[in-house]
Enzyme design. Structure first.
Site, PDB file in Angstrom:
ATOM      1  N   SER A   1       0.870  -1.171   0.000  1.00  0.00           N
ATOM      2  CA  SER A   1       0.000   0.000   0.000  1.00  0.00           C
ATOM      3  C   SER A   1       0.911   1.226   0.000  1.00  0.00           C
ATOM      4  CB  SER A   1      -0.930  -0.033   1.208  1.00  0.00           C
ATOM      5  OG  SER A   1      -1.735   1.129   1.285  1.00  0.00           O
TER       6      SER A   1
ATOM      7  N   TYR B   1      -4.379   8.634  -6.084  1.00  0.00           N
ATOM      8  CA  TYR B   1      -3.513   7.604  -5.499  1.00  0.00           C
ATOM      9  C   TYR B   1      -4.014   7.208  -4.111  1.00  0.00           C
ATOM     10  CZ  TYR B   1       0.951   5.369  -4.242  1.00  0.00           C
ATOM     11  OH  TYR B   1       1.934   4.480  -3.854  1.00  0.00           O
TER      12      TYR B   1
ATOM     13  N   LYS C   1      -5.309   3.592  -2.706  1.00  0.00           N
ATOM     14  CA  LYS C   1      -4.592   2.943  -1.611  1.00  0.00           C
ATOM     15  C   LYS C   1      -5.454   2.826  -0.355  1.00  0.00           C
ATOM     16  CE  LYS C   1      -0.622   2.116  -3.634  1.00  0.00           C
ATOM     17  NZ  LYS C   1      -0.187   0.734  -3.896  1.00  0.00           N
TER      18      LYS C   1
END
Length: 282
Positions: free
Chosen positions: A134, A148, A152
């Site tokens: 992650s 992003y 994640k």
């Protein structure tokens, strides 16, 4: 004890370091990437304990084929390392809907596709370890990282819940939350900048993009050391559910934990007594 590691994104960056470290430790490695020739070149050529195979993590059929090749070669898969990822950077209004979908397709649905292909093998073995890279951005929202972080954060929820699904079959899971490491995440091949332009953001976008570009190759973390630490995690009989990697990530996670506790405390008066009147209080 030698294990079979199935690794995505092995052609460059952290993936290459993990593959090299695993091979040096005597493990058998299934190193995957979109361009197998590039993976072989990055790892210094073909080796007895190495299987290089093509894998597009966004394609479920590709994942099934790669897993089939791994089992045909080595007979089992002990550790899955979901490493492949990319980075769509920019402010939310400047990231197009298509870019947002592509980011989530790669960074969330990608590891899901591979894990879905691997889990039947691990269930049959009644053993295995799913380790997904992650980011500290999966725990802490950051400016210029909405796409992003969204992907994640999804990885975090999926993996944290998956452990309950698979634990009865001897399968363990670990979420890895690295801070800033000198990988290739910020090179042009891995980073995509927002394709839209909004006047209100223009100056901030130019300044922030320059900062991100200036970080490439200057991050404090050593990916070779991270790779070595990950191998230690895979050797644990009871691996951690979450591995926060790097001093910057640990500091950030501690700050986030304190912030969450403060927010919980601040919510008690307004949010602590919202049950129906016929429900007894604790």
């Amino acid at each position: 004890m030698s294990k079979v590691l199935f690794l995505t994104g092995a052609g460059r960056g952290l993936g290459t370091d993990i593959a090299r470290a695993a091979l040096a430790a005597g493990h058998r490695v299934v190193a995957t990437g979109r361009r197998p020739a590039g993976v072989i070149e990055a790892l210094g050529g073909e080796q007895d304990n190495l299987l290089v195979t093509a894998l597009d993590i966004t394609d479920p059929d590709s994942a099934q084929a790669a897993v089939g090749a791994a089992v045909a070669k080595f007979g089992r898969i002990d550790v899955l390392v979901n490493n492949a990822a990319n980075f769509h950077a920019g402010y939310f209004e400047e990231i197009s809907p298509a870019q947002m979908r592509r980011q989530i397709e790669t960074n969330l649905f990608g590891p899901m596709n591979v894990t879905r292909a691997v889990l039947p093998v691990m269930r049959e073995q009644r053993s295995g370890h799913v380790l997904t890279i992650s980011s500290i951005a999966g725990l802490i929202g950051q400016e210029f990282c909405v796409a992003y972080a969204a992907a994640k954060f999804g990885v975090e929820g999926w993996m944290e819940s998956l452990r309950f699904d698979v634990a009865p079959y001897g399968i363990r899971t670990t979420i890895v939350e690295p801070g800033f490491f000198r990988t290739e995440l910020l090179v042009d091949a891995s980073t995509t900048w927002a394709e839209l332009s909004v006047d209100d953001y223009a100056e901030r976008t130019a300044e922030t993009k320059a900062v991100w570009q200036g970080m490439n190759g200057r991050q404090a973390g050593d990916p070779a050391k991270l790779a070595a630490a990950l191998l230690k995690v895979t050797a644990m009989e009871e691996p951690p559910v979450r591995f926060v990697a790097g001093a910057d990530a640990i500091q950030g996670a501690e700050s986030k934990a304190r912030e969450l506790l403060a927010q919980v405390d601040a919510s008690r008066e307004l949010g602590g007594d919202l049950a129906h009147d016929d429900v007894p209080t604790a």
